[in-house]
Design a protein around this motif. Structure first.
Motif, short mmCIF file in Angstrom:
data_model
loop_
_atom_site.label_atom_id
_atom_site.label_comp_id
_atom_site.label_asym_id
_atom_site.label_seq_id
_atom_site.Cartn_x
_atom_site.Cartn_y
_atom_site.Cartn_z
N THR A 256 0.63 5.39 -6.66
CA THR A 256 0.08 6.65 -6.19
C THR A 256 0.53 7.75 -7.15
O THR A 256 1.68 7.78 -7.58
N CYS B 84 5.22 3.54 1.93
CA CYS B 84 4.86 2.22 1.43
C CYS B 84 4.92 1.22 2.57
O CYS B 84 5.90 1.21 3.34
N VAL C 235 0.84 -1.19 0.00
CA VAL C 235 0.00 0.00 0.00
C VAL C 235 0.88 1.25 0.00
O VAL C 235 1.69 1.44 0.90
N GLU C 236 0.70 2.04 -1.04
CA GLU C 236 1.42 3.32 -1.13
C GLU C 236 0.50 4.45 -0.72
O GLU C 236 -0.72 4.36 -0.91
N SER C 237 1.08 5.52 -0.24
CA SER C 237 0.30 6.71 0.08
C SER C 237 1.22 7.93 -0.03
O SER C 237 2.45 7.79 -0.08
#
Length: 115
Positions: A109, A22, A5-7
């Motif tokens: 992202t 990440c 999960v990237e943000s």
């Protein structure tokens, strides 16, 4: 099930900064190398920066001096601090976590840099 999960993506003006994060979860084995890649529209995906479990780093020429990759205390996390952003940095940024035998990719992202 492995999740990456990237943000932290977003829209900034040229010269601005962003920090991408990440997290890799669900792997049976330790993550050795974590990397950030990017893909601009109509172009191939390219390496931006990578970091080994021992802390060795590797940067694309375009990222040197402006971007810094790091790993968190939990070795399944990675960050990309981006400064002095340019319009040509606009792309989808992907995180990859690698064990000895497999690569795990996030969904990406978006980073958009306006002039």
């Amino acid at each position: 099930q492995v999740q990456v999960v990237e943000s932290g993506g977003g829209s900034v003006q040229a010269g601005g900064s962003l920090r991408l994060s990440c997290v890799v979860s669900g792997t049976l084995f330790s993550i050795n190398t974590m990397g950030w890649y990017r893909q601009a529209q109509g172009k191939q995906r390219e390496l931006v920066a990578a970091i080994s479990s021992g802390g060795s780093t590797n940067y694309a020429d375009s990222a040197k001096g402006r971007f810094t990759i790091s790993r968190g205390n939990a070795k399944n996390t990675a960050y990309l601090q981006m400064s002095s952003l340019k319009p040509e940095d606009t792309a989808a940024y992907y995180c990859k976590g690698s064990t000895y035998s497999y690569d795990y990719w996030g969904q990406g992202t978006q980073v958009s840099v306006s002039s």
